[in-house]
Structure formats: structure tokens, C-alpha cells
Design a protein around this motif. Structure first.
Motif, PDB file in Angstrom:
ATOM      1  N   TRP A  47      19.920  54.247  16.250  1.00 50.13           N
ATOM      2  CA  TRP A  47      20.314  53.949  17.474  1.00 50.13           C
ATOM      3  C   TRP A  47      21.774  53.296  17.028  1.00 50.13           C
ATOM      4  O   TRP A  47      21.579  52.262  16.216  1.00 50.13           O
ATOM      5  N   VAL A  48      22.840  53.699  17.885  1.00 47.92           N
ATOM      6  CA  VAL A  48      23.964  52.973  17.453  1.00 47.92           C
ATOM      7  C   VAL A  48      24.512  51.906  18.728  1.00 47.92           C
ATOM      8  O   VAL A  48      24.837  50.760  18.378  1.00 47.92           O
ATOM      9  N   ALA A  49      24.755  52.415  19.810  1.00 53.90           N
ATOM     10  CA  ALA A  49      25.001  51.586  21.020  1.00 53.90           C
ATOM     11  C   ALA A  49      24.626  52.403  22.327  1.00 53.90           C
ATOM     12  O   ALA A  49      24.221  53.536  22.274  1.00 53.90           O
ATOM     13  N   VAL A  50      24.780  51.639  23.298  1.00 49.06           N
ATOM     14  CA  VAL A  50      24.504  52.172  24.837  1.00 49.06           C
ATOM     15  C   VAL A  50      25.427  51.560  25.683  1.00 49.06           C
ATOM     16  O   VAL A  50      25.983  50.454  25.414  1.00 49.06           O
ATOM     17  N   ILE A  51      25.843  52.183  26.741  1.00 48.28           N
ATOM     18  CA  ILE A  51      26.808  51.500  27.763  1.00 48.28           C
ATOM     19  C   ILE A  51      25.970  51.809  29.247  1.00 48.28           C
ATOM     20  O   ILE A  51      25.288  52.821  29.307  1.00 48.28           O
ATOM     21  N   SER A  52      26.195  50.800  29.882  1.00 51.04           N
ATOM     22  CA  SER A  52      25.680  51.013  31.266  1.00 51.04           C
ATOM     23  C   SER A  52      26.658  52.032  32.253  1.00 51.04           C
ATOM     24  O   SER A  52      27.527  52.387  31.732  1.00 51.04           O
ATOM     25  N   HIS A  53      26.017  52.233  33.293  1.00 53.73           N
ATOM     26  CA  HIS A  53      26.630  53.481  34.046  1.00 53.73           C
ATOM     27  C   HIS A  53      28.098  52.881  34.455  1.00 53.73           C
ATOM     28  O   HIS A  53      28.989  53.841  34.632  1.00 53.73           O
TER      29      HIS A  53
END
Lengths: 127, 106
Positions: A47-53
Motif C-alpha cells: 500500500w502506498v497512499a490514500v486520499i479522501s473523497h
């Protein structure tokens, strides 16, 4: 149907930069948190990154924090990953993936598993 | 949170029951999913919340467990199940994956 398509992968020299894109179709893009996940040759998933809506909340793996930036343009249904100071360890197939159950409650953001994945784009860091 | 999957590979005959385990380094409740990945393809989610089958996934796949110990089972291995399987925890950031289990036909 729901589709995610990554682009922007290429061969880049060590220390270089690259920006990946992920274009979504068949879904209301603004409703979902989106992840980047990578897979080095012959290795497992990372897993690298996540961004909210809304693009406000961003989270990164320790291995990329400070070098990579995740962002999104909801008007274009597109997710981005700006990658700087690339090293050989960043060589991988990069996937974008939709969070299946993402939601926000107040100022807290909640992330879950990934239910829709793109086909991936390949980044090779080599001189 | 580290996820330890075992075995790293296995070989079984068509029709066999196959079991893969995933151990978390700390309590992750039921925040675990399982993915199947075939060569050259993106992962596909099979199970979520440890024991829920994703829509459209055959019922020969199942999952169990909570806390730190989880199990993924294929009740009757089929030729199309040849793939690498990964567990994934989403209880806490950073999200993490297990090392994978490569399943082959004997």
C-alpha cells in the motif's frame, strides 16, 4: 461498468520525478476514497497512499512519505501520484484502487479494503 | 501492523481443500480481506470483514477468524483457482498486506 485506468508509467533515472494518473469511469468519483498500491517485480503488494473523497485527508506509507504526493481532480474524475526523488526501490507496477466502504464522519476519515482495481502502470527506475 | 501469511506456497490436487492462514501482529478485529491475483492481472477481492464473500465470488471460498488469527479456505480446489492469495488489514493505517501464498496444482 466501473473502470479505473492508470497511465504515466515509464523509465526514469534515479533521483528523477514522475506523475501517475488514474482516470475513473462508471462511478460517482466524488463519493470514494482512492488508494495507490504498488507491486515490485516478483514481490508482494505494498500500500502506498490514500486520499479522501474531497482531497482533504491524505495518508502515506512510511516508505514514500515526503517524496510522493497523492491528489485528485474531481472535475476530471482523475487521481494523481506525484513521485519525486525516485530510487530503484520504487520500481513497480502501480495500481489505483477504489475503497469499498470509505466514509467520513465529522473530521474523521475511514478507509477499508479495495474493491475495484485498475490494470496498473509500470514504473522503472534505472540509469 | 504486520501480517504473516503461511504457507508461502502450496501444491494441491483438483478437488482438495486448501487452507491459508494470516496472523496479525496486533488485534485487528475483523478488519481483514483476502485477494486473489493471477499472473499479470490486478488483485481481485474475494472476502472482506474476515468472513464475508464478495458479490459474485464462488461459495467454495470462505474465511474465518478475528483478532490476530485468520483462515482462508478453498473447499474444493479448481484449476481456475491457480493464483497468489493475499490477506490485507484495514483496521489501522498504514494499510498492510501479507506476503502472499502461491497456490499451484499438483
Amino acid at each position: 461498468q466501473v473502470q479505473l485506468v492508470e497511465s504515466g508509467g515509464s523509465v526514469v533515472q534515479p533521483g528523477g520525478s514522475l506523475r501517475l494518473s488514474c482516470t475513473a469511469s462508471g462511478l460517482t468519483f466524488t463519493n470514494f476514497g482512492i488508494h495507490w498500491v504498488r507491486q515490485s517485480p516478483g514481490r508482494g503488494l505494498e500500500w502506498v497512499a490514500v486520499i479522501s473523497h474531497d482531497g482533504i485527508n491524505k495518508n502515506y506509507a512510511d516508505s514514500v512519505r515526503g517524496r510522493f504526493t497523492i491528489s485528485r481532480d474531481n472535475s476530471q474524475n482523475t487521481l494523481y501520484l506525484q513521485m519525486n526523488s525516485l530510487g530503484a526501490e520504487d520500481t513497480a507496477v502501480y495500481y489505483c484502487a477504489r475503497d469499498a466502504k470509505y466514509y467520513r464522519r465529522g473530521w474523521n476519515y475511514y478507509y477499508f479494503y479495495m474493491d475495484v482495481w485498475g490494470t496498473g502502470t509500470t514504473v522503472t527506475v534505472s540509469s | 501492523i504486520q501480517l504473516t501469511q503461511s504457507p508461502s506456497s502450496l501444491s494441491a490436487s483438483v478437488g482438495d481443500k486448501v487452507t491459508i492462514t494470516c496472523q496479525a501482529s496486533q488485534d485487528i478485529r475483523k478488519s481483514l480481506s483476502w485477494y486473489q491475483q493471477k499472473p499479470g492481472k490486478a488483485p481481485k477481492v474475494l472476502m472482506y470483514d474476515a468472513l464475508n464473500l464478495e458479490t459474485g465470488v464462488p461459495s467454495r471460498f470462505s474465511g474465518s477468524g478475528s483478532g490476530t488469527d485468520f483462515t482462508f479456505t478453498i473447499s474444493s480446489l479448481q484449476p481456475e483457482d491457480i493464483a497468489t492469495y493475499y490477506c490485507h488489514q484495514y483496521d489501522k493505517l498504514p494499510l498492510t498486506f501479507g506476503g502472499g501464498t502461491k497456490v499451484e496444482i499438483k
